[in-house]
Design a protein around this motif. Structure first.
Motif, PDB file in Angstrom:
ATOM      1  N   VAL A 127       0.849  -1.200   0.000  1.00  0.00           N
ATOM      2  CA  VAL A 127       0.000   0.000   0.000  1.00  0.00           C
ATOM      3  C   VAL A 127       0.888   1.254   0.000  1.00  0.00           C
ATOM      4  O   VAL A 127       0.624   2.208  -0.741  1.00  0.00           O
ATOM      5  CB  VAL A 127      -0.945  -0.004   1.219  1.00  0.00           C
ATOM      6  CG1 VAL A 127      -1.705   1.302   1.325  1.00  0.00           C
ATOM      7  CG2 VAL A 127      -1.910  -1.166   1.121  1.00  0.00           C
ATOM      8  N   TYR A 128       1.961   1.215   0.788  1.00  0.00           N
ATOM      9  CA  TYR A 128       2.877   2.352   0.855  1.00  0.00           C
ATOM     10  C   TYR A 128       3.568   2.541  -0.503  1.00  0.00           C
ATOM     11  O   TYR A 128       3.705   3.684  -0.973  1.00  0.00           O
ATOM     12  CB  TYR A 128       3.907   2.120   1.954  1.00  0.00           C
ATOM     13  CG  TYR A 128       4.888   3.254   2.102  1.00  0.00           C
ATOM     14  CD1 TYR A 128       4.517   4.438   2.707  1.00  0.00           C
ATOM     15  CD2 TYR A 128       6.193   3.142   1.619  1.00  0.00           C
ATOM     16  CE1 TYR A 128       5.399   5.491   2.846  1.00  0.00           C
ATOM     17  CE2 TYR A 128       7.076   4.181   1.739  1.00  0.00           C
ATOM     18  CZ  TYR A 128       6.691   5.357   2.355  1.00  0.00           C
ATOM     19  OH  TYR A 128       7.571   6.392   2.455  1.00  0.00           O
ATOM     20  N   GLN A 129       3.986   1.467  -1.144  1.00  0.00           N
ATOM     21  CA  GLN A 129       4.646   1.577  -2.456  1.00  0.00           C
ATOM     22  C   GLN A 129       3.694   2.157  -3.480  1.00  0.00           C
ATOM     23  O   GLN A 129       4.077   3.003  -4.295  1.00  0.00           O
ATOM     24  CB  GLN A 129       5.160   0.214  -2.903  1.00  0.00           C
ATOM     25  CG  GLN A 129       6.397  -0.239  -2.172  1.00  0.00           C
ATOM     26  CD  GLN A 129       6.833  -1.627  -2.608  1.00  0.00           C
ATOM     27  OE1 GLN A 129       6.078  -2.363  -3.224  1.00  0.00           O
ATOM     28  NE2 GLN A 129       8.059  -1.975  -2.249  1.00  0.00           N
ATOM     29  N   LYS A 130       2.444   1.722  -3.452  1.00  0.00           N
ATOM     30  CA  LYS A 130       1.459   2.268  -4.405  1.00  0.00           C
ATOM     31  C   LYS A 130       1.214   3.743  -4.149  1.00  0.00           C
ATOM     32  O   LYS A 130       1.053   4.529  -5.083  1.00  0.00           O
ATOM     33  CB  LYS A 130       0.157   1.491  -4.300  1.00  0.00           C
ATOM     34  CG  LYS A 130       0.230   0.105  -4.874  1.00  0.00           C
ATOM     35  CD  LYS A 130      -1.099  -0.618  -4.732  1.00  0.00           C
ATOM     36  CE  LYS A 130      -0.988  -2.040  -5.224  1.00  0.00           C
ATOM     37  NZ  LYS A 130      -2.241  -2.789  -5.017  1.00  0.00           N
ATOM     38  N   ASP A 131       1.182   4.125  -2.884  1.00  0.00           N
ATOM     39  CA  ASP A 131       0.997   5.545  -2.567  1.00  0.00           C
ATOM     40  C   ASP A 131       2.186   6.379  -3.039  1.00  0.00           C
ATOM     41  O   ASP A 131       2.010   7.509  -3.508  1.00  0.00           O
ATOM     42  CB  ASP A 131       0.806   5.725  -1.061  1.00  0.00           C
ATOM     43  CG  ASP A 131      -0.578   5.278  -0.600  1.00  0.00           C
ATOM     44  OD1 ASP A 131      -1.442   5.024  -1.454  1.00  0.00           O
ATOM     45  OD2 ASP A 131      -0.769   5.165   0.625  1.00  0.00           O
ATOM     46  N   MET A 132       3.392   5.853  -2.898  1.00  0.00           N
ATOM     47  CA  MET A 132       4.590   6.576  -3.335  1.00  0.00           C
ATOM     48  C   MET A 132       4.662   6.669  -4.862  1.00  0.00           C
ATOM     49  O   MET A 132       5.119   7.664  -5.407  1.00  0.00           O
ATOM     50  CB  MET A 132       5.857   5.916  -2.781  1.00  0.00           C
ATOM     51  CG  MET A 132       6.028   6.067  -1.286  1.00  0.00           C
ATOM     52  SD  MET A 132       6.125   7.805  -0.810  1.00  0.00           S
ATOM     53  CE  MET A 132       4.638   8.018   0.132  1.00  0.00           C
ATOM     54  N   GLU A 133       4.209   5.638  -5.545  1.00  0.00           N
ATOM     55  CA  GLU A 133       4.180   5.662  -7.006  1.00  0.00           C
ATOM     56  C   GLU A 133       3.140   6.664  -7.519  1.00  0.00           C
ATOM     57  O   GLU A 133       3.322   7.254  -8.578  1.00  0.00           O
ATOM     58  CB  GLU A 133       3.899   4.271  -7.563  1.00  0.00           C
ATOM     59  CG  GLU A 133       5.039   3.300  -7.368  1.00  0.00           C
ATOM     60  CD  GLU A 133       4.657   1.883  -7.729  1.00  0.00           C
ATOM     61  OE1 GLU A 133       3.483   1.649  -8.149  1.00  0.00           O
ATOM     62  OE2 GLU A 133       5.504   0.999  -7.594  1.00  0.00           O
ATOM     63  N   ALA A 134       2.079   6.837  -6.786  1.00  0.00           N
ATOM     64  CA  ALA A 134       1.023   7.759  -7.185  1.00  0.00           C
ATOM     65  C   ALA A 134       1.480   9.215  -7.082  1.00  0.00           C
ATOM     66  O   ALA A 134       0.933  10.087  -7.758  1.00  0.00           O
ATOM     67  CB  ALA A 134      -0.222   7.548  -6.345  1.00  0.00           C
ATOM     68  N   LEU A 135       2.475   9.474  -6.241  1.00  0.00           N
ATOM     69  CA  LEU A 135       2.976  10.838  -6.110  1.00  0.00           C
ATOM     70  C   LEU A 135       3.791  11.168  -7.323  1.00  0.00           C
ATOM     71  O   LEU A 135       3.953  12.080  -7.900  1.00  0.00           O
ATOM     72  CB  LEU A 135       3.841  10.980  -4.858  1.00  0.00           C
ATOM     73  CG  LEU A 135       3.111  10.841  -3.531  1.00  0.00           C
ATOM     74  CD1 LEU A 135       4.113  10.931  -2.385  1.00  0.00           C
ATOM     75  CD2 LEU A 135       2.071  11.941  -3.381  1.00  0.00           C
TER      76      LEU A 135
END
Length: 135
Positions: A127-135
């Motif tokens: 979830v954290y990786q997906k959030d960082m990729e979305a930035l």
């Protein structure tokens, strides 16, 4: 004379909290001290077990602040007299302690409910990786 007694009570309580804080910093593995100054609240990146641990920490802070609140009321009434309980400064301190204790209890309930509904296969790292990729 009563204001000095109230100041002494609050000063003693503050020194006790600072002593516990110093104990927690100097001896992080001591069973008396809290491991953190407060529980984690980033629920999106917490596993189910971490949510329950944080809920327990919120509950312990709520109980601790309730005990400090009750002790403060009784000590002020005992030392300075019941008339000082109606003093605005005393009422403000009582309100602040009650509010903080209530926040501890509500935080504990909130994180406990979040932990109950969290899936066992939930992976906060992805979830954290997906959030960082979305930035």
């Amino acid at each position: 004379m009563n204001i000095w007694k109230i100041t002494l009570i609050f000063g003693t309580l503050l020194c006790g909290v600072k002593l516990l804080e110093r104990l927690a910093v100097n001896h992080p593995n001591a069973r008396v001290a809290f491991y953190h100054l407060g529980p984690r609240t980033d629920t999106r990146y917490m596993t189910r077990a971490e949510l329950f641990i944080s809920s327990r920490m919120f509950l312990s802070w709520g109980i601790l602040l309730s005990a400090v609140w009750i002790a403060t009321v009784y000590l002020v009434a005992l030392i300075a007299g019941k008339d000082t309980l109606e003093h605005p400064a005393s009422m403000a301190v009582n309100f602040a302690l009650a509010l903080l204790a209530g926040c501890g209890y509500l935080g504990a309930v909130w994180l406990f409910v979040r932990g109950l509904f969290r899936r066992a296969d939930y992976d906060p790292a992805t979830v954290y990786q997906k959030d960082m990729e979305a930035l």
